[in-house]
Design an enzyme around this catalytic site. Structure first.
Site, PDB file in Angstrom:
ATOM      1  N   PHE A 176      28.775  41.535 -41.989  1.00 32.18           N
ATOM      2  CA  PHE A 176      28.004  42.082 -43.101  1.00 32.18           C
ATOM      3  C   PHE A 176      28.691  43.313 -43.676  1.00 32.18           C
ATOM      4  O   PHE A 176      29.181  44.167 -42.925  1.00 32.18           O
ATOM      5  CB  PHE A 176      26.604  42.512 -42.632  1.00 32.18           C
ATOM      6  CG  PHE A 176      25.818  41.448 -41.945  1.00 32.18           C
ATOM      7  CD1 PHE A 176      24.950  40.635 -42.647  1.00 32.18           C
ATOM      8  CD2 PHE A 176      25.937  41.251 -40.571  1.00 32.18           C
ATOM      9  CE1 PHE A 176      24.221  39.645 -42.003  1.00 32.18           C
ATOM     10  CE2 PHE A 176      25.206  40.270 -39.917  1.00 32.18           C
ATOM     11  CZ  PHE A 176      24.345  39.468 -40.634  1.00 32.18           C
ATOM     12  N   ASP A 177      28.684  43.424 -44.987  1.00 27.64           N
ATOM     13  CA  ASP A 177      28.952  44.703 -45.627  1.00 27.64           C
ATOM     14  C   ASP A 177      27.783  45.630 -45.295  1.00 27.64           C
ATOM     15  O   ASP A 177      26.698  45.162 -44.891  1.00 27.64           O
ATOM     16  CB  ASP A 177      29.095  44.495 -47.138  1.00 27.64           C
ATOM     17  CG  ASP A 177      29.356  45.788 -47.883  1.00 27.64           C
ATOM     18  OD1 ASP A 177      30.024  46.681 -47.325  1.00 27.64           O
ATOM     19  OD2 ASP A 177      28.878  45.920 -49.027  1.00 27.64           O
ATOM     20  N   GLY A 178      27.982  46.915 -45.485  1.00 29.89           N
ATOM     21  CA  GLY A 178      26.927  47.867 -45.142  1.00 29.89           C
ATOM     22  C   GLY A 178      25.972  48.158 -46.279  1.00 29.89           C
ATOM     23  O   GLY A 178      24.873  47.588 -46.370  1.00 29.89           O
TER      24      GLY A 178
END
Length: 314
Positions: A166-168
């Site tokens: 996941f991106d943040g």
């Protein structure tokens, strides 16, 4: 009730469109070019022809593999399709052939799928339809638009792990820190993050119910060495000193990550390939396009222009 009972009582539910589970691009091209009648005729002709695997197939297969008892699952997958009920036969024939434990679905004959997300209690929605994905995210459920399957085959396909990356910001976390940079600039962003390093961020579209249930699944599958078959990775453009808030936020939420990669201005694709992720979620289309050749990648609609730089790095 223990954690196994909790997740069996309220399983992690993934809703996936037929075009995300299967590679139906050739059939979709017939639909676009020749219309509904030709599409229906083609699908009926191919009713007993196995459909090739799509972008979302592997992560669905791996997540279903985390169930210890198919009659009391931790993970359920719901097939959601704009096809007619008549055309559900090919989809479920292929599901049976692949050995996937998928029993439920909705087929709407062209109507939007968004209203059925809440009805099914979906925690994550995967689709190729931009409009449906946007509607689902706006309503507060994790959702992403998937593209074509990656060009590179995954090297560890036979192991028993499932790896999600996941991106943040604007994916797991809220986009509030984005706004600091956009309104006040890079220096203000870093100062804000340093001052709030131990203050948990607000949840983003994937940081609520989906991540909490995924973290429970991860905990269930921890071995005696603290290693889980469910691996959660954060791959973010943040770098030091802005990285610290990521760690403290996940710690405060009780949703630990197994891997965190603070890549700054470097490309995410080589990291994702090294991680051998089964799926990756990002709110910036440029990162999704960059990663898509090596990992199934989903675009999460965000509050800013798809290619506008956010969460700066130096």
């Amino acid at each position: 009730m223990d954690i196994r009972g909790e997740l069996r009582d309220q399983p992690l539910r993934v809703g996936i469109s037929t075009r995300s589970l299967f590679d139906l691009e050739a059939e979709h091209e017939v639909f676009v070019q020749d219309g509904v009648a030709a599409y229906v005729e083609l699908q009926r002709e191919r009713e007993d022809v196995l459909v090739e695997k799509g972008s979302g197939f592997k992560v669905v297969e791996k997540l279903l593999g985390m169930n210890e008892d198919d009659n009391q699952p931790y993970v359920e997958v719901i097939l959601l399709s704009k096809n007619s009920p008549d055309l559900s036969l090919r989809a479920f024939n292929s599901i049976k052939e692949y050995g996937l434990n998928i029993k439920h679905g909705s087929f709407t004959s062209g109507r939007t799928l968004a209203p059925f997300i809440q009805s099914w209690g979906i925690d994550l929605f995967l689709s190729n339809d931009t409009v449906d994905v946007q509607a689902v995210v706006t309503a507060g459920t994790a959702a992403a638009r998937l593209g074509s399957p990656p060009e590179v085959e995954q090297s560890k396909d036979l192991d028993d792990e499932v790896r999600l990356a996941f991106d943040g910001d604007a994916v797991v976390f809220s986009p509030e820190s984005d706004m600091i940079f956009k309104e006040k600039g890079l220096h203000a962003f870093f100062e804000h993050e340093k001052m709030n390093a131990k203050k948990p961020m607000s949840v983003g579209p994937f940081g609520g119910g989906f991540l909490k249930k995924l973290s429970k699944l991860r905990e269930i599958h921890l071995d005696e060495h603290g290693v889980s078959k469910v691996r959660i990775g954060i791959v973010t453009a943040r770098n030091a000193p802005a990285h610290e808030r990521v760690v403290h936020t996940l710690r405060a939420w009780g949703t630990p990550a197994d891997e965190a990669h603070f890549v700054g201005t470097n490309s995410k694709a080589p990291i994702l390939q090294a991680m051998d992720a089964h799926i990756f979620f990002d709110d910036q289309e440029k990162h999704v396009r960059g990663a898509a050749p090596v990992v199934p990648s989903g675009h999460v609609p965000g509050p800013h222009s798809p290619d506008e730089p956010v969460i700066p790095a130096n």
